[in-house]
Design a protein around this motif. Sequence first.
Motif, short mmCIF file in Angstrom:
data_model
loop_
_atom_site.label_atom_id
_atom_site.label_comp_id
_atom_site.label_asym_id
_atom_site.label_seq_id
_atom_site.Cartn_x
_atom_site.Cartn_y
_atom_site.Cartn_z
N ALA A 176 1.01 -1.24 -0.03
CA ALA A 176 -0.07 0.04 0.19
C ALA A 176 0.68 1.27 -0.04
CB ALA A 176 -0.73 -0.01 1.16
N THR A 177 1.96 1.18 0.70
CA THR A 177 2.86 2.42 0.70
C THR A 177 3.65 2.69 -0.44
OG1 THR A 177 3.33 1.78 3.06
CG2 THR A 177 4.54 3.48 2.42
N ALA A 178 4.11 1.49 -0.94
CA ALA A 178 4.88 1.49 -2.43
C ALA A 178 3.78 2.18 -3.30
CB ALA A 178 5.28 0.20 -2.86
N ASP A 179 2.60 1.75 -3.35
CA ASP A 179 1.55 2.02 -4.24
C ASP A 179 1.21 3.58 -4.22
OD1 ASP A 179 -0.48 1.82 -6.08
OD2 ASP A 179 -1.92 1.57 -4.46
N LYS A 180 1.09 4.08 -3.00
CA LYS A 180 0.61 5.50 -2.72
C LYS A 180 1.82 6.43 -3.06
CE LYS A 180 -0.86 8.63 0.91
NZ LYS A 180 -1.35 9.65 -0.05
N ALA A 181 3.12 5.79 -2.68
CA ALA A 181 4.31 6.84 -2.92
C ALA A 181 4.54 6.93 -4.57
CB ALA A 181 5.53 6.26 -2.64
N ALA A 182 4.11 5.84 -5.03
CA ALA A 182 4.25 5.75 -6.78
C ALA A 182 3.28 6.71 -7.07
CB ALA A 182 4.15 4.61 -7.16
N LYS A 183 1.94 6.41 -6.62
CA LYS A 183 0.84 7.36 -7.38
C LYS A 183 0.96 8.94 -7.09
CE LYS A 183 -3.00 4.06 -7.74
NZ LYS A 183 -3.43 2.95 -6.91
N ASP A 184 1.26 9.19 -5.86
CA ASP A 184 1.60 10.57 -5.73
C ASP A 184 2.74 11.10 -6.52
OD1 ASP A 184 -0.44 10.04 -3.99
OD2 ASP A 184 0.53 10.57 -1.90
N LEU A 185 3.76 10.51 -6.45
CA LEU A 185 4.91 10.79 -7.35
C LEU A 185 4.59 11.15 -8.73
CD1 LEU A 185 7.93 11.54 -7.58
CD2 LEU A 185 8.36 9.27 -7.88
N GLY A 186 3.68 10.25 -9.23
CA GLY A 186 3.20 10.12 -10.52
C GLY A 186 2.43 11.32 -10.79
N ALA A 187 1.58 11.56 -9.97
CA ALA A 187 0.40 12.89 -9.98
C ALA A 187 1.36 14.03 -10.14
CB ALA A 187 -0.34 13.04 -8.85
N LYS A 188 2.27 14.14 -9.23
CA LYS A 188 3.47 15.30 -9.10
C LYS A 188 3.91 15.51 -10.29
CE LYS A 188 3.25 17.71 -5.20
NZ LYS A 188 2.76 19.00 -5.38
N LEU A 189 4.58 14.50 -10.93
CA LEU A 189 5.15 14.48 -12.36
C LEU A 189 4.38 15.11 -13.25
CD1 LEU A 189 7.37 11.60 -11.68
CD2 LEU A 189 8.34 13.81 -11.86
N VAL A 190 3.21 14.64 -13.49
CA VAL A 190 2.15 14.87 -14.35
C VAL A 190 1.82 16.33 -14.41
CG1 VAL A 190 -0.28 14.61 -15.07
CG2 VAL A 190 0.98 12.64 -14.48
N GLU A 191 1.90 16.85 -13.12
CA GLU A 191 1.24 18.42 -13.05
C GLU A 191 2.15 19.14 -13.97
OE1 GLU A 191 1.75 20.03 -9.03
OE2 GLU A 191 0.20 18.63 -8.38
N LYS A 192 3.55 19.12 -14.01
CA LYS A 192 4.39 19.70 -14.90
C LYS A 192 4.66 19.11 -16.31
CE LYS A 192 6.82 23.84 -13.27
NZ LYS A 192 7.39 23.92 -11.82
N LEU A 193 4.76 17.66 -16.29
CA LEU A 193 5.42 17.18 -17.44
C LEU A 193 4.24 16.74 -18.28
CD1 LEU A 193 8.10 15.08 -15.92
CD2 LEU A 193 8.34 17.26 -17.02
N SER A 194 2.92 16.50 -17.87
CA SER A 194 1.57 16.47 -18.81
C SER A 194 1.66 14.52 -18.75
CB SER A 194 1.72 16.88 -19.92
OG SER A 194 2.43 16.14 -20.71
N ALA A 195 0.46 14.28 -18.70
CA ALA A 195 0.15 12.73 -18.51
C ALA A 195 0.77 12.32 -19.80
CB ALA A 195 -1.42 12.71 -18.74
#
Length: 834
Positions: free
Chosen positions: A751-770
């Motif tokens: 669950a932690t790995a999943d959350k860390a990865a998802k949150d990191l992904g979301a942050k990256l999408v913010e600037k880099l786009s989906a």
Amino acid sequence: MLLQENTLDFQEENTVFADVIVPVAVPNLFTYRVPRDFAQHIRVGARVIVQFGKSKVVTAVIARLHHQPPQKYQAKYILELLDDAPLVTPQQIELFQWIADYYMCHVGEVLNVALPSGLKISSLSKVQFNPEFDRPELLTEREGVIIEELKKHQSLTYDELARFADVKNVYHLIKALVQKQAIIVFEEVKEKYTPKIIRKVRLNHFYEEAGYLTALLGELEKTPKQLEVILQYLRYVPVLRTPALNAKGLEKSTLTKAEISDSSLNTLLKNGILEQFDVIVSRFEEDVDFVEAPTPELSEAQKRAMTEIMQSFEEKDTVLLHGITGSGKTEVYINLIEQVLAGGSQVLYLLPEIALTTQIVVRLRKVFGDKMGIYHSKFSDNERVEVWKGVISGKFQFVIGVRSAVFLPFDNLGLIIVDEEHETSYKQFDPAPRYHARDVAVVIAHKQKAKVLLGSATPAIETYYNALTGRYGLVTMKQRFGNAQLPDIRLIDVKYARKNKEVKGDFSNMMLDAIRLNFEQKEQTILFQNRRGYSPYIQCDDCDTIVSCPNCDVSLTYHYREQELRCHYCGYHESMHRTCQACGSVKLRTRGYGTEKIEEELQLLFPEAKIARMDLDTTRTKTAFQTLINEVEKGAVDILVGTQMVSKGLDFEKVSLVCIFDADKMINFPDFRATEKAFQMLTQVAGRAGRRSIRGNVLIQTNNTKQPILQQIIESDYEGMYSQEIAEREAFRYPPFTRLIKIIVKHTEDATADKAAKDLGAKLVEKLSAARVLGPERPLVERVRNQFIYEIMIKLEKNLPLKAVKNYISEQIEAISVGKEYKGSSIVIDVDCG
Ligand code: ADP
Ligand code: ZN
Ligand code: ZN
């Protein structure tokens, strides 16, 4: 009047500070104070010993010298200076920094991988009494006491000495004792490296002149024992015939082992007729006996390639030599290397790990003798240290080596050859830096104004793209040397064979018949299957349970010889089960074919044949691999079963049949590079067949003969494969049209790995786009060593400002790394992932 001398060094601006690289994964360089005693000798690139953290003492490298004290902390003193002359060049320091920036890691991690561990200090400093010390009157009373104490011990660490001398600054005391030559500091730090020294003897060079030597022999007739010593020497070193040989002399032990009188030998030494000297020998010399041989005459095709390469180098810094297997690329390399060395520049020749065999070394030794250094990970630390130092001293102008040889201290390269440039083993996966040696080679060459020659029969798609678009030069060789023919490649439809019951196990009768025929004709066969062990999994016939690794989400591989089940991801192993651990049934079945099982089944089918296996399990030691190659060369092996190891640049005279057990797994592997890799691997393996006089045969078992890539392999149609592949890469935005950065997030809690990865992904999408951020997704093996894994793939167009994007990515990763809710997660960045 106050002397300047007494004040100067107390003024802060005159204190020398050194920024050092510590071999640890921390972002910054650290600043230390340089003690006055070293300030004169200290150089950028020298190694020093420093205290890092509370109690750690490490070897660091000076990156910069200056006068500014650090702002945020009190600089500690450097404890020890290890080198008077730099061991790391300024170019290397710049390169290490470049690698750290580009591959998004810390420069300390680069240093740690770059320096052979023999150059890193393993224990604390030591001192010992100098037995030749004979002027006790120089010592102060206290020093005298300390020396008496020191005499009782073999050696003491600085700490131990400090304790019983009861002084604050033990370094000061030691320095005084060193100056008085009362103690020896050669062991001030115990280096792992110990050079190998040989004692030799030779004739006084006076006797190199035939007249004097003859006269000497006449004179010695009065003392027959001495005469015998000289005659013995001349038997090994024919000075009369070739006077130049005398300079190299003869190992003293050779003489003392012979039946000669030791006292006569000593008399000859005392009278100066013979002289004794020591040489530090390279550790490679003992296993290579080389005879210099003339370089073979180049064929017309090779000469043309040479000319084209030289022409191309006039405009381009990097040239791709695309020459089919057996076209004779090595001889072209040799000629180029000779030219560059003659011009006074250094040469680096890179090969993938397993392709660096004695076959190639022997071939190059004949031409380059002991001017050539070898840098191989299977060599000991000592040997690696020797090459490192040899490059600095100029002993080795030419080094042949594996991936990590890009870290050697060259400062005047003229040429870097990257042979088999498509090989994925040029990329380091773990630990950081996750660098690609081919790409680093191009950067080094650029910095040193050297040229790069990339060689391959099956170039990487990226490389070929660079060649076609004009970034690299392109030279091709389309004929095998001596007009040898490319092998005849045929497909075997195993689906059809199975339907018609023309199989034994997973072997088609057609393949078995071909092996039998080849064996009867006393020819050798290579059977390729890229999976080691006996069977990749075992399954219960009753309840279907598959035995899996407790730490990883993957089945355990059965290894027959050890009767063990092993995990190829984490190394976990357990004894083979007799019964199913789920339902208790005894019907456990081995599934799939590893090399071990193929070897066993072939042995049952061909009881008379000598069958050998070449894979990671049979070649763990440096000698095992070599022995196996020798056996095959001698003809002591009829059938060689092996993994991809058998595809790497081996050149066997009598291999006329190559069988590929299963082409499909490779082709259908879920990876955007699968087609490219399958083409490369299968073409390279096929290339082992019939290299010289006879045309070889290749048989490929497949369930789907219609796959276009198989036709391309049969027709040796690299261009066809390339154009299809490059179109797909462009359509789906993969390299060479984009740059890939993979981020791997791991945690013991899913669950932690999943959350860390998802949150990191979301942050990256913010600037880099989906569109640029894919995932997070679970990889093929979701859990390794009890860590759950998620991967984010970032695809960046080539024209993006890379530095800014990387900074952004680093910041986001750092934010996640320090976040409390993600505690315990580890994040790995892989730039230009494989
Ligand atoms: P490649 O590396 O391109 O696959 P190699 O360099 O291994 O090919 O050469 C193939 C074979 O041809 C080798 O056995 C090599 O010894 C032989 N060969 C190549 N060039 C020459 C030459 N100029 N003279 C004699 N033999 C050669
Ligand atoms: Zn069962
Ligand atoms: Zn495991």
